[in-house]
Design a protein around this motif. Structure first.
Motif, PDB file in Angstrom:
ATOM      1  N   LYS A  34       0.850  -1.190   0.000  1.00  0.00           N
ATOM      2  CA  LYS A  34       0.000   0.000   0.000  1.00  0.00           C
ATOM      3  C   LYS A  34       0.887   1.241   0.000  1.00  0.00           C
ATOM      4  CE  LYS A  34      -3.782  -2.226   2.416  1.00  0.00           C
ATOM      5  NZ  LYS A  34      -4.571  -2.282   3.647  1.00  0.00           N
ATOM      6  N   THR A  35       0.348   2.343  -0.519  1.00  0.00           N
ATOM      7  CA  THR A  35       1.106   3.591  -0.500  1.00  0.00           C
ATOM      8  C   THR A  35       1.030   4.207   0.891  1.00  0.00           C
ATOM      9  OG1 THR A  35      -0.775   4.907  -1.211  1.00  0.00           O
ATOM     10  CG2 THR A  35       0.673   4.047  -2.936  1.00  0.00           C
ATOM     11  N   SER A  36       1.991   5.046   1.185  1.00  0.00           N
ATOM     12  CA  SER A  36       2.049   5.711   2.481  1.00  0.00           C
ATOM     13  C   SER A  36       2.721   7.059   2.293  1.00  0.00           C
ATOM     14  CB  SER A  36       2.844   4.845   3.455  1.00  0.00           C
ATOM     15  OG  SER A  36       2.903   5.432   4.730  1.00  0.00           O
ATOM     16  N   GLU A  37       2.330   8.038   3.077  1.00  0.00           N
ATOM     17  CA  GLU A  37       2.937   9.372   2.983  1.00  0.00           C
ATOM     18  C   GLU A  37       4.341   9.398   3.575  1.00  0.00           C
ATOM     19  OE1 GLU A  37       1.903  11.997   1.185  1.00  0.00           O
ATOM     20  OE2 GLU A  37       0.444  10.503   0.516  1.00  0.00           O
ATOM     21  N   TYR A  38       4.634   8.470   4.463  1.00  0.00           N
ATOM     22  CA  TYR A  38       5.985   8.316   4.998  1.00  0.00           C
ATOM     23  C   TYR A  38       6.199   6.854   5.348  1.00  0.00           C
ATOM     24  CZ  TYR A  38       3.913   8.183   9.662  1.00  0.00           C
ATOM     25  OH  TYR A  38       3.164   7.838  10.765  1.00  0.00           O
ATOM     26  N   GLY A  39       7.450   6.485   5.521  1.00  0.00           N
ATOM     27  CA  GLY A  39       7.759   5.100   5.831  1.00  0.00           C
ATOM     28  C   GLY A  39       9.149   4.964   6.411  1.00  0.00           C
ATOM     29  N   TYR A  40       9.531   3.741   6.651  1.00  0.00           N
ATOM     30  CA  TYR A  40      10.784   3.427   7.325  1.00  0.00           C
ATOM     31  C   TYR A  40      11.672   2.584   6.419  1.00  0.00           C
ATOM     32  CZ  TYR A  40       8.133   4.960  11.361  1.00  0.00           C
ATOM     33  OH  TYR A  40       7.380   5.706  12.238  1.00  0.00           O
ATOM     34  N   LEU A  41      12.824   3.117   6.095  1.00  0.00           N
ATOM     35  CA  LEU A  41      13.834   2.402   5.326  1.00  0.00           C
ATOM     36  C   LEU A  41      14.660   1.608   6.333  1.00  0.00           C
ATOM     37  CD1 LEU A  41      15.003   2.043   2.477  1.00  0.00           C
ATOM     38  CD2 LEU A  41      16.364   4.084   2.873  1.00  0.00           C
ATOM     39  N   ILE A  42      14.799   0.309   6.096  1.00  0.00           N
ATOM     40  CA  ILE A  42      15.472  -0.581   7.048  1.00  0.00           C
ATOM     41  C   ILE A  42      16.748  -1.118   6.395  1.00  0.00           C
ATOM     42  CG2 ILE A  42      15.195  -2.596   8.534  1.00  0.00           C
ATOM     43  CD1 ILE A  42      12.113  -2.179   8.201  1.00  0.00           C
ATOM     44  N   PRO A  43      17.886  -0.451   6.610  1.00  0.00           N
ATOM     45  CA  PRO A  43      19.131  -0.853   5.949  1.00  0.00           C
ATOM     46  C   PRO A  43      19.544  -2.303   6.204  1.00  0.00           C
ATOM     47  CG  PRO A  43      19.372   1.333   6.873  1.00  0.00           C
ATOM     48  CD  PRO A  43      18.071   0.790   7.378  1.00  0.00           C
ATOM     49  N   ALA A  44      19.256  -2.849   7.369  1.00  0.00           N
ATOM     50  CA  ALA A  44      19.636  -4.239   7.660  1.00  0.00           C
ATOM     51  C   ALA A  44      18.925  -5.225   6.738  1.00  0.00           C
ATOM     52  CB  ALA A  44      19.329  -4.581   9.116  1.00  0.00           C
ATOM     53  N   LEU A  45      17.795  -4.802   6.160  1.00  0.00           N
ATOM     54  CA  LEU A  45      17.055  -5.662   5.234  1.00  0.00           C
ATOM     55  C   LEU A  45      17.366  -5.341   3.779  1.00  0.00           C
ATOM     56  CD1 LEU A  45      13.530  -5.707   6.954  1.00  0.00           C
ATOM     57  CD2 LEU A  45      15.445  -7.301   7.251  1.00  0.00           C
ATOM     58  N   GLY A  46      18.325  -4.492   3.558  1.00  0.00           N
ATOM     59  CA  GLY A  46      18.697  -4.095   2.199  1.00  0.00           C
ATOM     60  C   GLY A  46      18.042  -2.785   1.847  1.00  0.00           C
ATOM     61  N   SER A  47      16.954  -2.844   1.119  1.00  0.00           N
ATOM     62  CA  SER A  47      16.290  -1.608   0.699  1.00  0.00           C
ATOM     63  C   SER A  47      14.793  -1.633   1.018  1.00  0.00           C
ATOM     64  CB  SER A  47      16.489  -1.393  -0.797  1.00  0.00           C
ATOM     65  OG  SER A  47      15.915  -2.456  -1.525  1.00  0.00           O
ATOM     66  N   TYR A  48      14.398  -2.388   2.017  1.00  0.00           N
ATOM     67  CA  TYR A  48      12.981  -2.469   2.370  1.00  0.00           C
ATOM     68  C   TYR A  48      12.493  -1.153   2.959  1.00  0.00           C
ATOM     69  CZ  TYR A  48      12.575  -7.489   1.621  1.00  0.00           C
ATOM     70  OH  TYR A  48      12.519  -8.733   1.067  1.00  0.00           O
TER      71      TYR A  48
END
Length: 87
Positions: A34-48
């Motif tokens: 789903k789209t979101s106005e903001y989110g969390y980039l998780i470097p330990a997971l690569g580019s999730y």
């Protein structure tokens, strides 16, 4: 962009949808699609990039592994540099 270390020890980069699009993302959660106005980039997971709901679900069951620290740090530095270059 805001970056922090979460309660489990992971380095996290919180971005707006526009910021993630500026570096080649789509602003679509990699968990629920789903789209979101903001989110969390998780470097330990690569580019999730996760929306708030999916990030909180992941936080509830994730586990930090010390042997992943170097990978996480390299991805973290890469994304911080990339995002700062676009702002």
């Amino acid at each position: 962009m805001n970056y922090f270390i979460n309660s489990k020890g992971f380095k996290i980069i919180k971005t707006s949808k526009q910021e993630i699009i500026s570096i080649g993302g789509f602003g679509i959660c990699d968990s629920c699609a789903k789209t979101s106005e903001y989110g969390y980039l998780i470097p330990a997971l690569g580019s999730y990039w996760y929306c708030e709901k999916c990030y909180q679900e992941w936080l509830g069951h994730c586990r930090y592994y010390e042997e992943d620290r170097e990978f996480e740090e390299n991805k973290y530095k890469y994304y911080i540099k990339l995002l700062k270059g676009k702002n």
